[in-house]
Design a protein around this motif. Structure first.
Motif, PDB file in Angstrom:
ATOM      1  N   HIS A  21       0.803  -1.226   0.000  1.00  0.00           N
ATOM      2  CA  HIS A  21       0.000   0.000   0.000  1.00  0.00           C
ATOM      3  C   HIS A  21       0.840   1.282   0.000  1.00  0.00           C
ATOM      4  O   HIS A  21       0.450   2.280  -0.588  1.00  0.00           O
ATOM      5  N   ASP A  22       2.003   1.243   0.625  1.00  0.00           N
ATOM      6  CA  ASP A  22       2.833   2.456   0.694  1.00  0.00           C
ATOM      7  C   ASP A  22       4.039   2.409  -0.250  1.00  0.00           C
ATOM      8  O   ASP A  22       5.000   3.165  -0.056  1.00  0.00           O
TER       9      ASP A  22
ATOM     10  N   HIS B 212      -6.137   3.724  -0.728  1.00  0.00           N
ATOM     11  CA  HIS B 212      -6.059   3.397   0.691  1.00  0.00           C
ATOM     12  C   HIS B 212      -6.130   4.630   1.599  1.00  0.00           C
ATOM     13  O   HIS B 212      -6.258   4.496   2.815  1.00  0.00           O
TER      14      HIS B 212
ATOM     15  N   SER C 220       1.173   7.592   7.132  1.00  0.00           N
ATOM     16  CA  SER C 220       0.953   6.177   7.370  1.00  0.00           C
ATOM     17  C   SER C 220       0.750   5.452   6.045  1.00  0.00           C
ATOM     18  O   SER C 220       0.535   6.073   5.026  1.00  0.00           O
TER      19      SER C 220
HETATM   20 FE   FE2 Z   1      -0.208   5.428   2.971  1.00  0.00          FE
END
Ligand code: FE2
Length: 363
Positions: A216-217, A269, A363
């Protein structure tokens, strides 16, 4: 299992005999192909392991005889020999119906393991219905194709497993760039996987959610280590850079067709349930379910781990935070499932009183 060992070297036969007998096999021996053919006819073995270079009738001649015999042709035939033709031994052997061409000498443990693997693939003696009459051939082929399909599925599964492990290494390297995000992606993936399972998604979708959460990141690579570690608040310009990471990650993976189901999870996300997130301000069901799941998992991990701008919350306080965000930032249905899961998990600390949940683009 009854094994026919065919080798003109008595010492090599002896080594093989001990190897097979050590695993409870019954052994028949022959010193050349002609003798081997006779022994095979007398007491039909479950496996033939044969040398290639032998007097009277060599291994390839022996193989041809076996394969042309209607009763014996289904017996798995493995060569165990020194280089014979100097050509591609394995290919030559397989083209003539052998299960494998193993090169001497092998450690007995490795040899046994190799033979087990070959028999798993052949598996004809145990799993398939070996034809004894023409009418049974169709059933035999059907059984055989099932075995081949099962083996292919096993290989595909191994490749998928390897791919996930490579991704884990990659994202762990990414997360390790900052002490504040160490292990973040893998934890988010675990939480997302738990939620997906609790929501009743099938295992195929659960695996995709896990992979999407791992990645996701990924858009953070090569962009802003200093921003991740910054102790003070981000400037507006810095914030805009940070907010670009879902799109950067999704764009970077766009060319990989096998990830087409995973890419929307990465892109969305940071969408919020009420439509105030980014990049596309999607809301409610417009946000893919998997992205809503990852968002809850991501939020939970972010608030339960200390960051430069916030101290970690215990599970009880984190649950209170999730409840507070349900319906605005997070999908309430997903939050409800995750909280129930956390509450049912061992060592959950439910003593939290709650505190304000802040938007956390890092995040
Ligand atoms: Fe993120």
């Amino acid at each position: 299992m009854k094994v026919l060992i065919v080798d003109d070297s008595s010492s090599d036969r002896s080594i093989l005999r001990h190897t097979f007998q050590a695993h409870g096999c019954e052994v028949i021996e022959a010193a050349n192909g002609r003798e081997g053919l006779s022994k095979a006819g007398e007491g039909k073995p479950d496996l033939i392991i044969s040398d290639a270079l032998m007097p009277v009738l060599d291994g390839f001649g022996f193989l041809r005889e076996i394969k042309s015999d209607k009763v014996l042709n289904s017996i798995p035939f493995i060569f165990y020999s020194a280089v014979y033709t100097g050509y591609d031994e394995e290919r030559l052997a397989r083209s003539q119906g052998a299960a494998a061409f193993l090169l001497k000498p092998m450690d007995p443990v490795d040899l046994w393991r190799e033979i087990q693997a070959i028999l798993d693939i052949s598996a004809l003696g145990q799993s398939a219905n070996i034809p004894t009459a023409l009418g049974e051939e169709e059933q035999f082929l059907r059984d055989y194709s099932h075995i081949v399909v099962a083996k292919l599925e096993e290989k595909v599964s191994e490749l998928e497993d390897m791919f996930v492990r490579v991704v884990q290494v990659l994202v762990n390297l990414l997360d390790a760039k900052s002490p504040w995000t160490m292990g973040h992606s893998e934890r988010v993936a675990e939480h997302a996987q738990d939620i997906a399972r609790e929501m009743g998604l099938d295992e195929n979708r659960v695996s995709k959610v896990y992979l999407g959460a791992l990645l996701h990141d990924i858009g953070k690579i090569g962009t802003y280590d200093t921003l991740l570690n910054k102790l003070s608040a981000l400037t507006e310009a810095e914030y805009q850079i940070v907010k670009g990471h879902p799109g950067r990650g999704a764009d970077a993976l766009e060319a990989i067709d096998q990830l087409k189901d995973v890419i929307p999870m990465i892109r969305y996300h940071h969408e919020k349930y009420d439509g105030t997130g980014y990049p596309d301000h999607l809301k409610y069901d417009e946000i893919p379910l998997a992205a809503r799941i990852i968002s809850v998992a991501d939020t939970y991990d972010s608030i339960t781990v200390t960051r430069p701008y916030r101290v970690a919350l215990d599970t009880g306080n984190a649950i209170a935070e999730l409840r507070r965000s349900a319906g605005s930032q997070l999908d309430p249905a997903v939050v409800q499932v995750f909280i129930k899961f956390l509450e049912n998990s061992e060592s959950t600390d439910l003593a939290g009183k709650g505190s304000e949940l802040h938007e956390n683009p890092r995040s």
